[in-house]
Design a protein around this motif. Structure first.
Motif, PDB file in Angstrom:
ATOM      1  N   HIS A 165      -7.030   4.722   3.948  1.00 27.23           N
ATOM      2  CA  HIS A 165      -7.890   3.528   3.915  1.00 27.23           C
ATOM      3  C   HIS A 165      -7.204   2.359   4.621  1.00 27.23           C
ATOM      4  O   HIS A 165      -7.835   1.623   5.386  1.00 27.23           O
ATOM      5  CB  HIS A 165      -8.221   3.171   2.466  1.00 27.23           C
ATOM      6  CG  HIS A 165      -9.099   1.984   2.315  1.00 27.23           C
ATOM      7  ND1 HIS A 165     -10.430   1.992   2.688  1.00 27.23           N
ATOM      8  CD2 HIS A 165      -8.842   0.747   1.849  1.00 27.23           C
ATOM      9  CE1 HIS A 165     -10.949   0.810   2.453  1.00 27.23           C
ATOM     10  NE2 HIS A 165     -10.006   0.030   1.949  1.00 27.23           N
TER      11      HIS A 165
ATOM     12  N   GLN B 150       0.821  -1.212   0.000  1.00 23.65           N
ATOM     13  CA  GLN B 150       0.000   0.000   0.000  1.00 23.65           C
ATOM     14  C   GLN B 150       0.855   1.262   0.000  1.00 23.65           C
ATOM     15  O   GLN B 150       0.388   2.338  -0.361  1.00 23.65           O
ATOM     16  CB  GLN B 150      -0.933   0.015   1.217  1.00 23.65           C
ATOM     17  CG  GLN B 150      -1.944  -1.101   1.223  1.00 23.65           C
ATOM     18  CD  GLN B 150      -2.920  -0.978   0.070  1.00 23.65           C
ATOM     19  OE1 GLN B 150      -3.243   0.114  -0.367  1.00 23.65           O
ATOM     20  NE2 GLN B 150      -3.372  -2.103  -0.437  1.00 23.65           N
TER      21      GLN B 150
ATOM     22  N   SER C 218       2.394   3.389  -3.911  1.00 24.08           N
ATOM     23  CA  SER C 218       1.889   4.598  -4.579  1.00 24.08           C
ATOM     24  C   SER C 218       2.324   5.855  -3.842  1.00 24.08           C
ATOM     25  O   SER C 218       2.650   6.871  -4.461  1.00 24.08           O
ATOM     26  CB  SER C 218       0.372   4.538  -4.716  1.00 24.08           C
ATOM     27  OG  SER C 218      -0.235   4.420  -3.453  1.00 24.08           O
TER      28      SER C 218
ATOM     29  N   PHE D 267      -2.061  14.516  -8.316  1.00 26.22           N
ATOM     30  CA  PHE D 267      -3.060  13.456  -8.416  1.00 26.22           C
ATOM     31  C   PHE D 267      -2.585  12.179  -7.735  1.00 26.22           C
ATOM     32  O   PHE D 267      -3.343  11.530  -7.003  1.00 26.22           O
ATOM     33  CB  PHE D 267      -3.388  13.179  -9.888  1.00 26.22           C
ATOM     34  CG  PHE D 267      -4.377  12.081 -10.082  1.00 26.22           C
ATOM     35  CD1 PHE D 267      -5.712  12.273  -9.787  1.00 26.22           C
ATOM     36  CD2 PHE D 267      -3.968  10.833 -10.526  1.00 26.22           C
ATOM     37  CE1 PHE D 267      -6.636  11.251  -9.939  1.00 26.22           C
ATOM     38  CE2 PHE D 267      -4.875   9.808 -10.691  1.00 26.22           C
ATOM     39  CZ  PHE D 267      -6.213  10.012 -10.392  1.00 26.22           C
ATOM     40  N   VAL D 268      -1.324  11.807  -7.981  1.00 25.55           N
ATOM     41  CA  VAL D 268      -0.800  10.582  -7.367  1.00 25.55           C
ATOM     42  C   VAL D 268      -0.736  10.723  -5.850  1.00 25.55           C
ATOM     43  O   VAL D 268      -1.065   9.788  -5.114  1.00 25.55           O
ATOM     44  CB  VAL D 268       0.585  10.239  -7.968  1.00 25.55           C
ATOM     45  CG1 VAL D 268       1.249   9.113  -7.218  1.00 25.55           C
ATOM     46  CG2 VAL D 268       0.443   9.863  -9.433  1.00 25.55           C
TER      47      VAL D 268
ATOM     48  N   TRP E  36      -2.664  12.634  -4.028  1.00 24.87           N
ATOM     49  CA  TRP E  36      -4.045  12.605  -3.546  1.00 24.87           C
ATOM     50  C   TRP E  36      -4.554  11.164  -3.442  1.00 24.87           C
ATOM     51  O   TRP E  36      -5.116  10.764  -2.424  1.00 24.87           O
ATOM     52  CB  TRP E  36      -4.901  13.433  -4.488  1.00 24.87           C
ATOM     53  CG  TRP E  36      -6.362  13.472  -4.165  1.00 24.87           C
ATOM     54  CD1 TRP E  36      -6.930  13.703  -2.956  1.00 24.87           C
ATOM     55  CD2 TRP E  36      -7.434  13.280  -5.070  1.00 24.87           C
ATOM     56  NE1 TRP E  36      -8.296  13.673  -3.055  1.00 24.87           N
ATOM     57  CE2 TRP E  36      -8.630  13.411  -4.345  1.00 24.87           C
ATOM     58  CE3 TRP E  36      -7.498  13.020  -6.429  1.00 24.87           C
ATOM     59  CZ2 TRP E  36      -9.864  13.279  -4.941  1.00 24.87           C
ATOM     60  CZ3 TRP E  36      -8.735  12.893  -7.018  1.00 24.87           C
ATOM     61  CH2 TRP E  36      -9.904  13.019  -6.274  1.00 24.87           C
ATOM     62  N   SER E  37      -4.349  10.371  -4.495  1.00 22.18           N
ATOM     63  CA  SER E  37      -4.824   8.981  -4.457  1.00 22.18           C
ATOM     64  C   SER E  37      -4.016   8.146  -3.469  1.00 22.18           C
ATOM     65  O   SER E  37      -4.563   7.280  -2.779  1.00 22.18           O
ATOM     66  CB  SER E  37      -4.778   8.360  -5.850  1.00 22.18           C
ATOM     67  OG  SER E  37      -3.455   8.297  -6.323  1.00 22.18           O
ATOM     68  N   ALA E  38      -2.715   8.408  -3.366  1.00 22.52           N
ATOM     69  CA  ALA E  38      -1.880   7.635  -2.445  1.00 22.52           C
ATOM     70  C   ALA E  38      -2.243   7.925  -0.994  1.00 22.52           C
ATOM     71  O   ALA E  38      -2.301   7.006  -0.171  1.00 22.52           O
ATOM     72  CB  ALA E  38      -0.414   7.944  -2.695  1.00 22.52           C
TER      73      ALA E  38
ATOM     74  N   GLY F 291      -5.146   8.902   0.022  1.00 23.80           N
ATOM     75  CA  GLY F 291      -6.444   8.244   0.232  1.00 23.80           C
ATOM     76  C   GLY F 291      -6.286   6.755   0.480  1.00 23.80           C
ATOM     77  O   GLY F 291      -6.906   6.200   1.394  1.00 23.80           O
ATOM     78  N   ASP F 292      -5.428   6.084  -0.307  1.00 24.72           N
ATOM     79  CA  ASP F 292      -5.170   4.660  -0.089  1.00 24.72           C
ATOM     80  C   ASP F 292      -4.520   4.419   1.269  1.00 24.72           C
ATOM     81  O   ASP F 292      -4.868   3.464   1.979  1.00 24.72           O
ATOM     82  CB  ASP F 292      -4.263   4.099  -1.192  1.00 24.72           C
ATOM     83  CG  ASP F 292      -4.964   4.010  -2.535  1.00 24.72           C
ATOM     84  OD1 ASP F 292      -6.216   4.081  -2.552  1.00 24.72           O
ATOM     85  OD2 ASP F 292      -4.264   3.873  -3.556  1.00 24.72           O
TER      86      ASP F 292
END
Length: 192
Positions: free
Chosen positions: A141, A77, A80, A130-131, A133-135, A137-138
């Motif tokens: 999580h 995880q 990213s 963007f990366v 932001w998504s990383a 978020g992951d």
């Protein structure tokens, strides 16, 4: 007198400010001063390039260390997030493209220098954002799932501790037998 006036007039037509040579130095001394200044500029440029190389190397080491730490502590995880951190550090190192961008207006025409580098920097910044932001978020999580798993395990341990001791012993013996059987199957399958 007329000759001096014509020389001043010529200098005024070539530039807005007349330049007057300093006559206190001989031409040989002026050449020596010019050579000395050139040598100092070469040394300064060399030192600047060495410092830029050291900065790039240190940012590279930082990027590698941070990425390795994120992957080791977060597992798959963290990949990213490690990539996003590397992109961010790459943008920090390549910030000189902002200095090379120039917008000049000459004779009614607009001239733009370094636009390609600026566009590349802008796109890489957008991709990095963007990366990241998504990383993030992951990563959040994963943190939430870890907290939920920890809470469920804690509740299971508390439920197990509430059981009478004879039931705890039965469950421990059954778990031990299952573990021994699993080990036997693994060892037996490796023999073949």
């Amino acid at each position: 007198m007329l000759q001096e006036f014509l020389e001043v007039e010529d200098t005024e037509t070539t530039s807005n400010y007349p330049t007057v040579e300093d006559t206190k130095f001989t031409p040989d001394e002026q050449e020596a001063i010019h050579n000395y200044k050139d040598n100092l500029n070469k040394k300064l440029n060399k030192n600047r390039s060495v410092l830029k190389g050291l900065e790039t190397a240190l940012w590279g080491i930082t990027s590698y260390s941070l990425s390795r730490w994120l992957i080791l502590t977060s597992g798959t995880q963290g990949i990213s997030l490690a990539i996003a951190a590397s992109f961010l550090i790459n943008n920090i190192v390549n910030r000189d493209c902002l200095d090379s961008f120039r917008f000049d207006r000459k004779e009614g025409q607009n001239e733009i220098e370094g636009m390609g580098k600026l566009v590349k920097f802008g796109f890489s910044t957008l991709v990095t954002a963007f990366v990241i932001w998504s990383a993030v978020g992951d990563f959040l999580h994963v943190v939430n799932n870890s907290e939920d798993t920890y809470d469920r395990l804690s509740k299971t341990v508390e439920d197990f501790n509430r059981l009478p001791s004879d039931q705890q012993n039965k469950i421990a013996m059954a778990s031990g037998l299952i573990a021994i059987a699993g080990l036997y199957v693994v060892i037996d399958s490796r023999r073949r």
